[in-house]
Design a protein around this motif. Sequence first.
Motif, PDB file in Angstrom:
ATOM      1  N   LEU A   1      82.502  18.835  -8.496  1.00  0.00           N
ATOM      2  CA  LEU A   1      83.404  18.684  -9.666  1.00  0.00           C
ATOM      3  C   LEU A   1      83.678  19.606 -10.253  1.00  0.00           C
ATOM      4  O   LEU A   1      84.678  19.880 -11.042  1.00  0.00           O
ATOM      5  CB  LEU A   1      82.345  17.816 -10.639  1.00  0.00           C
ATOM      6  CG  LEU A   1      82.133  16.306 -10.044  1.00  0.00           C
ATOM      7  CD1 LEU A   1      80.903  15.601 -10.694  1.00  0.00           C
ATOM      8  CD2 LEU A   1      83.282  15.377 -10.230  1.00  0.00           C
ATOM      9  N   LYS A   2      83.037  20.892 -10.252  1.00  0.00           N
ATOM     10  CA  LYS A   2      83.314  22.116 -10.760  1.00  0.00           C
ATOM     11  C   LYS A   2      84.613  22.664 -10.034  1.00  0.00           C
ATOM     12  O   LYS A   2      85.585  23.442 -10.657  1.00  0.00           O
ATOM     13  CB  LYS A   2      82.334  23.086 -10.479  1.00  0.00           C
ATOM     14  CG  LYS A   2      81.178  23.130 -11.487  1.00  0.00           C
ATOM     15  CD  LYS A   2      80.004  24.032 -11.373  1.00  0.00           C
ATOM     16  CE  LYS A   2      78.740  23.754 -12.367  1.00  0.00           C
ATOM     17  NZ  LYS A   2      77.728  24.942 -12.036  1.00  0.00           N
ATOM     18  N   LEU A   3      84.840  22.255  -8.846  1.00  0.00           N
ATOM     19  CA  LEU A   3      86.062  22.694  -8.116  1.00  0.00           C
ATOM     20  C   LEU A   3      87.292  21.598  -8.431  1.00  0.00           C
ATOM     21  O   LEU A   3      88.387  22.060  -8.698  1.00  0.00           O
ATOM     22  CB  LEU A   3      85.803  22.604  -6.629  1.00  0.00           C
ATOM     23  CG  LEU A   3      85.038  23.605  -6.144  1.00  0.00           C
ATOM     24  CD1 LEU A   3      84.485  23.487  -4.571  1.00  0.00           C
ATOM     25  CD2 LEU A   3      85.338  24.967  -6.309  1.00  0.00           C
ATOM     26  N   ASN A   4      86.963  20.396  -8.770  1.00  0.00           N
ATOM     27  CA  ASN A   4      87.975  19.304  -9.445  1.00  0.00           C
ATOM     28  C   ASN A   4      87.383  18.386  -9.958  1.00  0.00           C
ATOM     29  O   ASN A   4      86.456  17.637  -9.625  1.00  0.00           O
ATOM     30  CB  ASN A   4      88.594  18.781  -8.037  1.00  0.00           C
ATOM     31  CG  ASN A   4      89.588  17.692  -8.339  1.00  0.00           C
ATOM     32  OD1 ASN A   4      89.739  17.688  -9.558  1.00  0.00           O
ATOM     33  ND2 ASN A   4      90.158  16.916  -7.446  1.00  0.00           N
TER      34      ASN A   4
ATOM     35  N   TYR B   1      84.335  25.984  -0.088  1.00  0.00           N
ATOM     36  CA  TYR B   1      84.660  25.861  -1.450  1.00  0.00           C
ATOM     37  C   TYR B   1      85.876  24.770  -1.674  1.00  0.00           C
ATOM     38  O   TYR B   1      86.627  24.908  -2.239  1.00  0.00           O
ATOM     39  CB  TYR B   1      85.010  27.379  -2.118  1.00  0.00           C
ATOM     40  CG  TYR B   1      83.874  28.105  -2.218  1.00  0.00           C
ATOM     41  CD1 TYR B   1      82.772  27.700  -2.894  1.00  0.00           C
ATOM     42  CD2 TYR B   1      83.768  29.271  -1.485  1.00  0.00           C
ATOM     43  CE1 TYR B   1      81.867  28.505  -3.245  1.00  0.00           C
ATOM     44  CE2 TYR B   1      82.791  30.002  -1.532  1.00  0.00           C
ATOM     45  CZ  TYR B   1      81.788  29.783  -2.613  1.00  0.00           C
ATOM     46  OH  TYR B   1      80.605  30.773  -2.360  1.00  0.00           O
ATOM     47  N   ARG B   2      85.670  23.621  -1.020  1.00  0.00           N
ATOM     48  CA  ARG B   2      86.590  22.437  -1.047  1.00  0.00           C
ATOM     49  C   ARG B   2      85.660  21.108  -1.608  1.00  0.00           C
ATOM     50  O   ARG B   2      84.515  21.164  -1.245  1.00  0.00           O
ATOM     51  CB  ARG B   2      87.155  22.257   0.238  1.00  0.00           C
ATOM     52  CG  ARG B   2      88.252  23.143   0.534  1.00  0.00           C
ATOM     53  CD  ARG B   2      89.748  22.899   0.274  1.00  0.00           C
ATOM     54  NE  ARG B   2      90.154  21.369   0.638  1.00  0.00           N
ATOM     55  CZ  ARG B   2      90.945  21.376   1.788  1.00  0.00           C
ATOM     56  NH1 ARG B   2      90.993  22.344   2.202  1.00  0.00           N
ATOM     57  NH2 ARG B   2      91.155  20.151   2.245  1.00  0.00           N
ATOM     58  N   PRO B   3      86.065  20.655  -2.508  1.00  0.00           N
ATOM     59  CA  PRO B   3      85.501  19.329  -2.930  1.00  0.00           C
ATOM     60  C   PRO B   3      85.016  18.459  -1.994  1.00  0.00           C
ATOM     61  O   PRO B   3      84.033  17.857  -1.929  1.00  0.00           O
ATOM     62  CB  PRO B   3      86.458  18.850  -3.974  1.00  0.00           C
ATOM     63  CG  PRO B   3      87.384  19.721  -4.651  1.00  0.00           C
ATOM     64  CD  PRO B   3      87.632  20.626  -3.216  1.00  0.00           C
ATOM     65  N   GLU B   4      85.811  18.303  -1.025  1.00  0.00           N
ATOM     66  CA  GLU B   4      85.463  17.244  -0.037  1.00  0.00           C
ATOM     67  C   GLU B   4      84.340  17.768   0.923  1.00  0.00           C
ATOM     68  O   GLU B   4      83.320  17.135   1.165  1.00  0.00           O
ATOM     69  CB  GLU B   4      86.525  17.320   1.178  1.00  0.00           C
ATOM     70  CG  GLU B   4      87.848  16.539   0.379  1.00  0.00           C
ATOM     71  CD  GLU B   4      88.799  17.668   0.013  1.00  0.00           C
ATOM     72  OE1 GLU B   4      88.490  18.597  -0.384  1.00  0.00           O
ATOM     73  OE2 GLU B   4      90.125  17.013  -0.281  1.00  0.00           O
ATOM     74  N   SER B   5      84.159  19.252   1.163  1.00  0.00           N
ATOM     75  CA  SER B   5      83.123  19.847   1.659  1.00  0.00           C
ATOM     76  C   SER B   5      81.733  19.703   1.013  1.00  0.00           C
ATOM     77  O   SER B   5      80.847  19.332   1.582  1.00  0.00           O
ATOM     78  CB  SER B   5      83.456  21.426   1.894  1.00  0.00           C
ATOM     79  OG  SER B   5      84.715  21.636   2.907  1.00  0.00           O
ATOM     80  N   CYS B   6      81.919  20.097  -0.012  1.00  0.00           N
ATOM     81  CA  CYS B   6      80.736  19.910  -1.154  1.00  0.00           C
ATOM     82  C   CYS B   6      80.065  18.357  -1.042  1.00  0.00           C
ATOM     83  O   CYS B   6      78.908  17.904  -0.941  1.00  0.00           O
ATOM     84  CB  CYS B   6      80.898  20.282  -2.551  1.00  0.00           C
ATOM     85  SG  CYS B   6      81.269  21.861  -2.644  1.00  0.00           S
ATOM     86  N   CYS B   7      80.994  17.353  -1.082  1.00  0.00           N
ATOM     87  CA  CYS B   7      80.702  15.778  -1.033  1.00  0.00           C
ATOM     88  C   CYS B   7      80.100  15.540   0.375  1.00  0.00           C
ATOM     89  O   CYS B   7      78.977  14.828   0.328  1.00  0.00           O
ATOM     90  CB  CYS B   7      81.827  14.892  -1.287  1.00  0.00           C
ATOM     91  SG  CYS B   7      82.269  14.713  -2.803  1.00  0.00           S
ATOM     92  N   ILE B   8      80.590  16.093   1.491  1.00  0.00           N
ATOM     93  CA  ILE B   8      80.004  16.065   2.889  1.00  0.00           C
ATOM     94  C   ILE B   8      78.347  16.484   2.837  1.00  0.00           C
ATOM     95  O   ILE B   8      77.733  15.741   3.275  1.00  0.00           O
ATOM     96  CB  ILE B   8      80.904  16.443   4.043  1.00  0.00           C
ATOM     97  CG1 ILE B   8      82.268  15.599   3.907  1.00  0.00           C
ATOM     98  CG2 ILE B   8      80.179  16.208   5.132  1.00  0.00           C
ATOM     99  CD1 ILE B   8      83.295  16.339   4.592  1.00  0.00           C
TER     100      ILE B   8
END
Length: 581
Positions: A368-371, A339-346
């Motif tokens: 984007l929901k996270l940030n 649940y980190r934006p970076e993780s979701c992007c990866i």
Amino acid sequence: MGSKETYRNELRTAIRQLSDRCLYTASKWAAEQLVGIEQDPAKFTPSHTRFQRGSSSIRRRFGGAGTNEPPLTPLAGVSYISTPIHEEDDNNVDNDFYLLAKSYFDCKEYRRAAHVLRDQTGKKAVFLRSYAIYLAGEKRKEEEVIELDGSLGKSDAVNNELVSLERELSAQRKNGTIDSFGLYLYGVVLKEKGRKDLARTVLVESVNNYPWNWSAWSELQCLCTTNDILKNLDLKNHWMKDFFLGSAFQELRMHTDSLARYEHLQRTFRFSNYIQAQIAKAQYSLREFEEVEVIFEELLRNDPYRVEDMDMYSNVLYAKECFSALSYLAHRVFLTDKYRPESCCIIGNYYSLKGQHEKSVMYFRRALKLNKNYLSAWTLMGHEYVEMKNTPAAVDAYRRAVDINPCDYRAWYGLGQAYEMMCMPFYALYYFRKSVYLQPSDSRLWIAMAQCYETEQLHMLEEAIKCYERAANCNDREAIALHQLAKLHQELGRSEKAAFYYEKDLERMEAEERDGPNMVEALLFLATHCRAEKRFREAEIYCTRLLDYTGPEKETAKSLLRGMKIAQSGYPPMDTEHFPP
């Protein structure tokens, strides 16, 4: 640069003070730099450290024990000022009330924290109360955005506490009762209200009075949108200024200057993961992907649970089409913190490389929901919508990215691509021009603009040639510009210039051991051109090379060779029409 022990003591003090003021992000940053300072060999042996980097490629590159590296001196021989001493007013603060308020603050009960400190007059208590009020307003603003438009909707919601905070902090600044932390908050409030000039002045006061607050430097950097603004800042020559300039140069796309600044800092902060990541960012912008990959591999070995900046590493793996490495990275960050934006992007990049664009979009939306201000996610989601031929959604995503950061050339380039897909070349040209203005050293942007000029609606071939020339001078790795320059000059009847570019393109293909239709086209044109110029020896060489191919070009080469032999023999060619079959 100065005494390492002095830096350690200053950073330790800063960490305590920042944590006490609930500026946890700045405290974390300072702690990372503290650990990053190279230990004194007289008091320390490598076996006692958490970071075993004695034999790493990064250490070899930047020097270390046993190397003849230059002394630790400031850049350009500039002397640093002595560090200002920050004194807390603990005598004017009721510690019981302050500890209660800080406990409420840590639990994100900001209104309660502010209420507890309503009668406290000490600077530390006043700052925490004001900061709690500001965050309470931010929390309510986020709730209104979700209630009215959803987590990714555009909204006109504002922080309703800004007006009262500005009035209070302005009065404190005028009567001289505000400290550097209050100035930082005042600068943030002014920035949110759009008063950028005064916000810059206030933030400069804050960092000059207390240099260790990295959050203040970060806010100041956001207000430095041009190099002229950066040069006009009245900053004292404290060593923290080097960190700020390295980051600011990066945002202003002065990547070489940024890289030089961080390499200088790494002489002292040799084990700083932050500095290594910033060096990787600068090299990524310079498209030095091999070096970037080495640094990120090193970072992951030393800090296996790191998530910050790993989305950039995933971009490198995506560009190099490293399926297994990207899969491993996605699995790793998912287990660390999904649940980190970076993780979701990866993870989104991983699915994009597999061609599963719907799943990729799902993870970018989750990021984007996270940030909702996570710039990379908006841009990458726009790329996915382009792949899915959903141009309206792509345009919306790119526009959101531009709203967040008008200097993001990737988003402008994406808008150009989207409008090109919609056969609107004039709009596309406008956005491509914006992108090359922001990133003039990227050959891909010049090529995209040139191709836009070549479209049937525009057909501005001279302008296209100029763009391809710029691309060729910007290290065109895809080797598109030279070939297109040759074709355009051939189309315009400039055979000498066409031959010049075909020869350069041929040399490059030979050096890179590439083969294909471009090679055939170059050989065929050069053979024909040399024959027309009666340079039979050169033409024969090109024709001989064409005989190795099996297509129609082989027959053309044979015909050219026969014609040249006849021409060199001095006999006119036979007229076979008068002979019986």
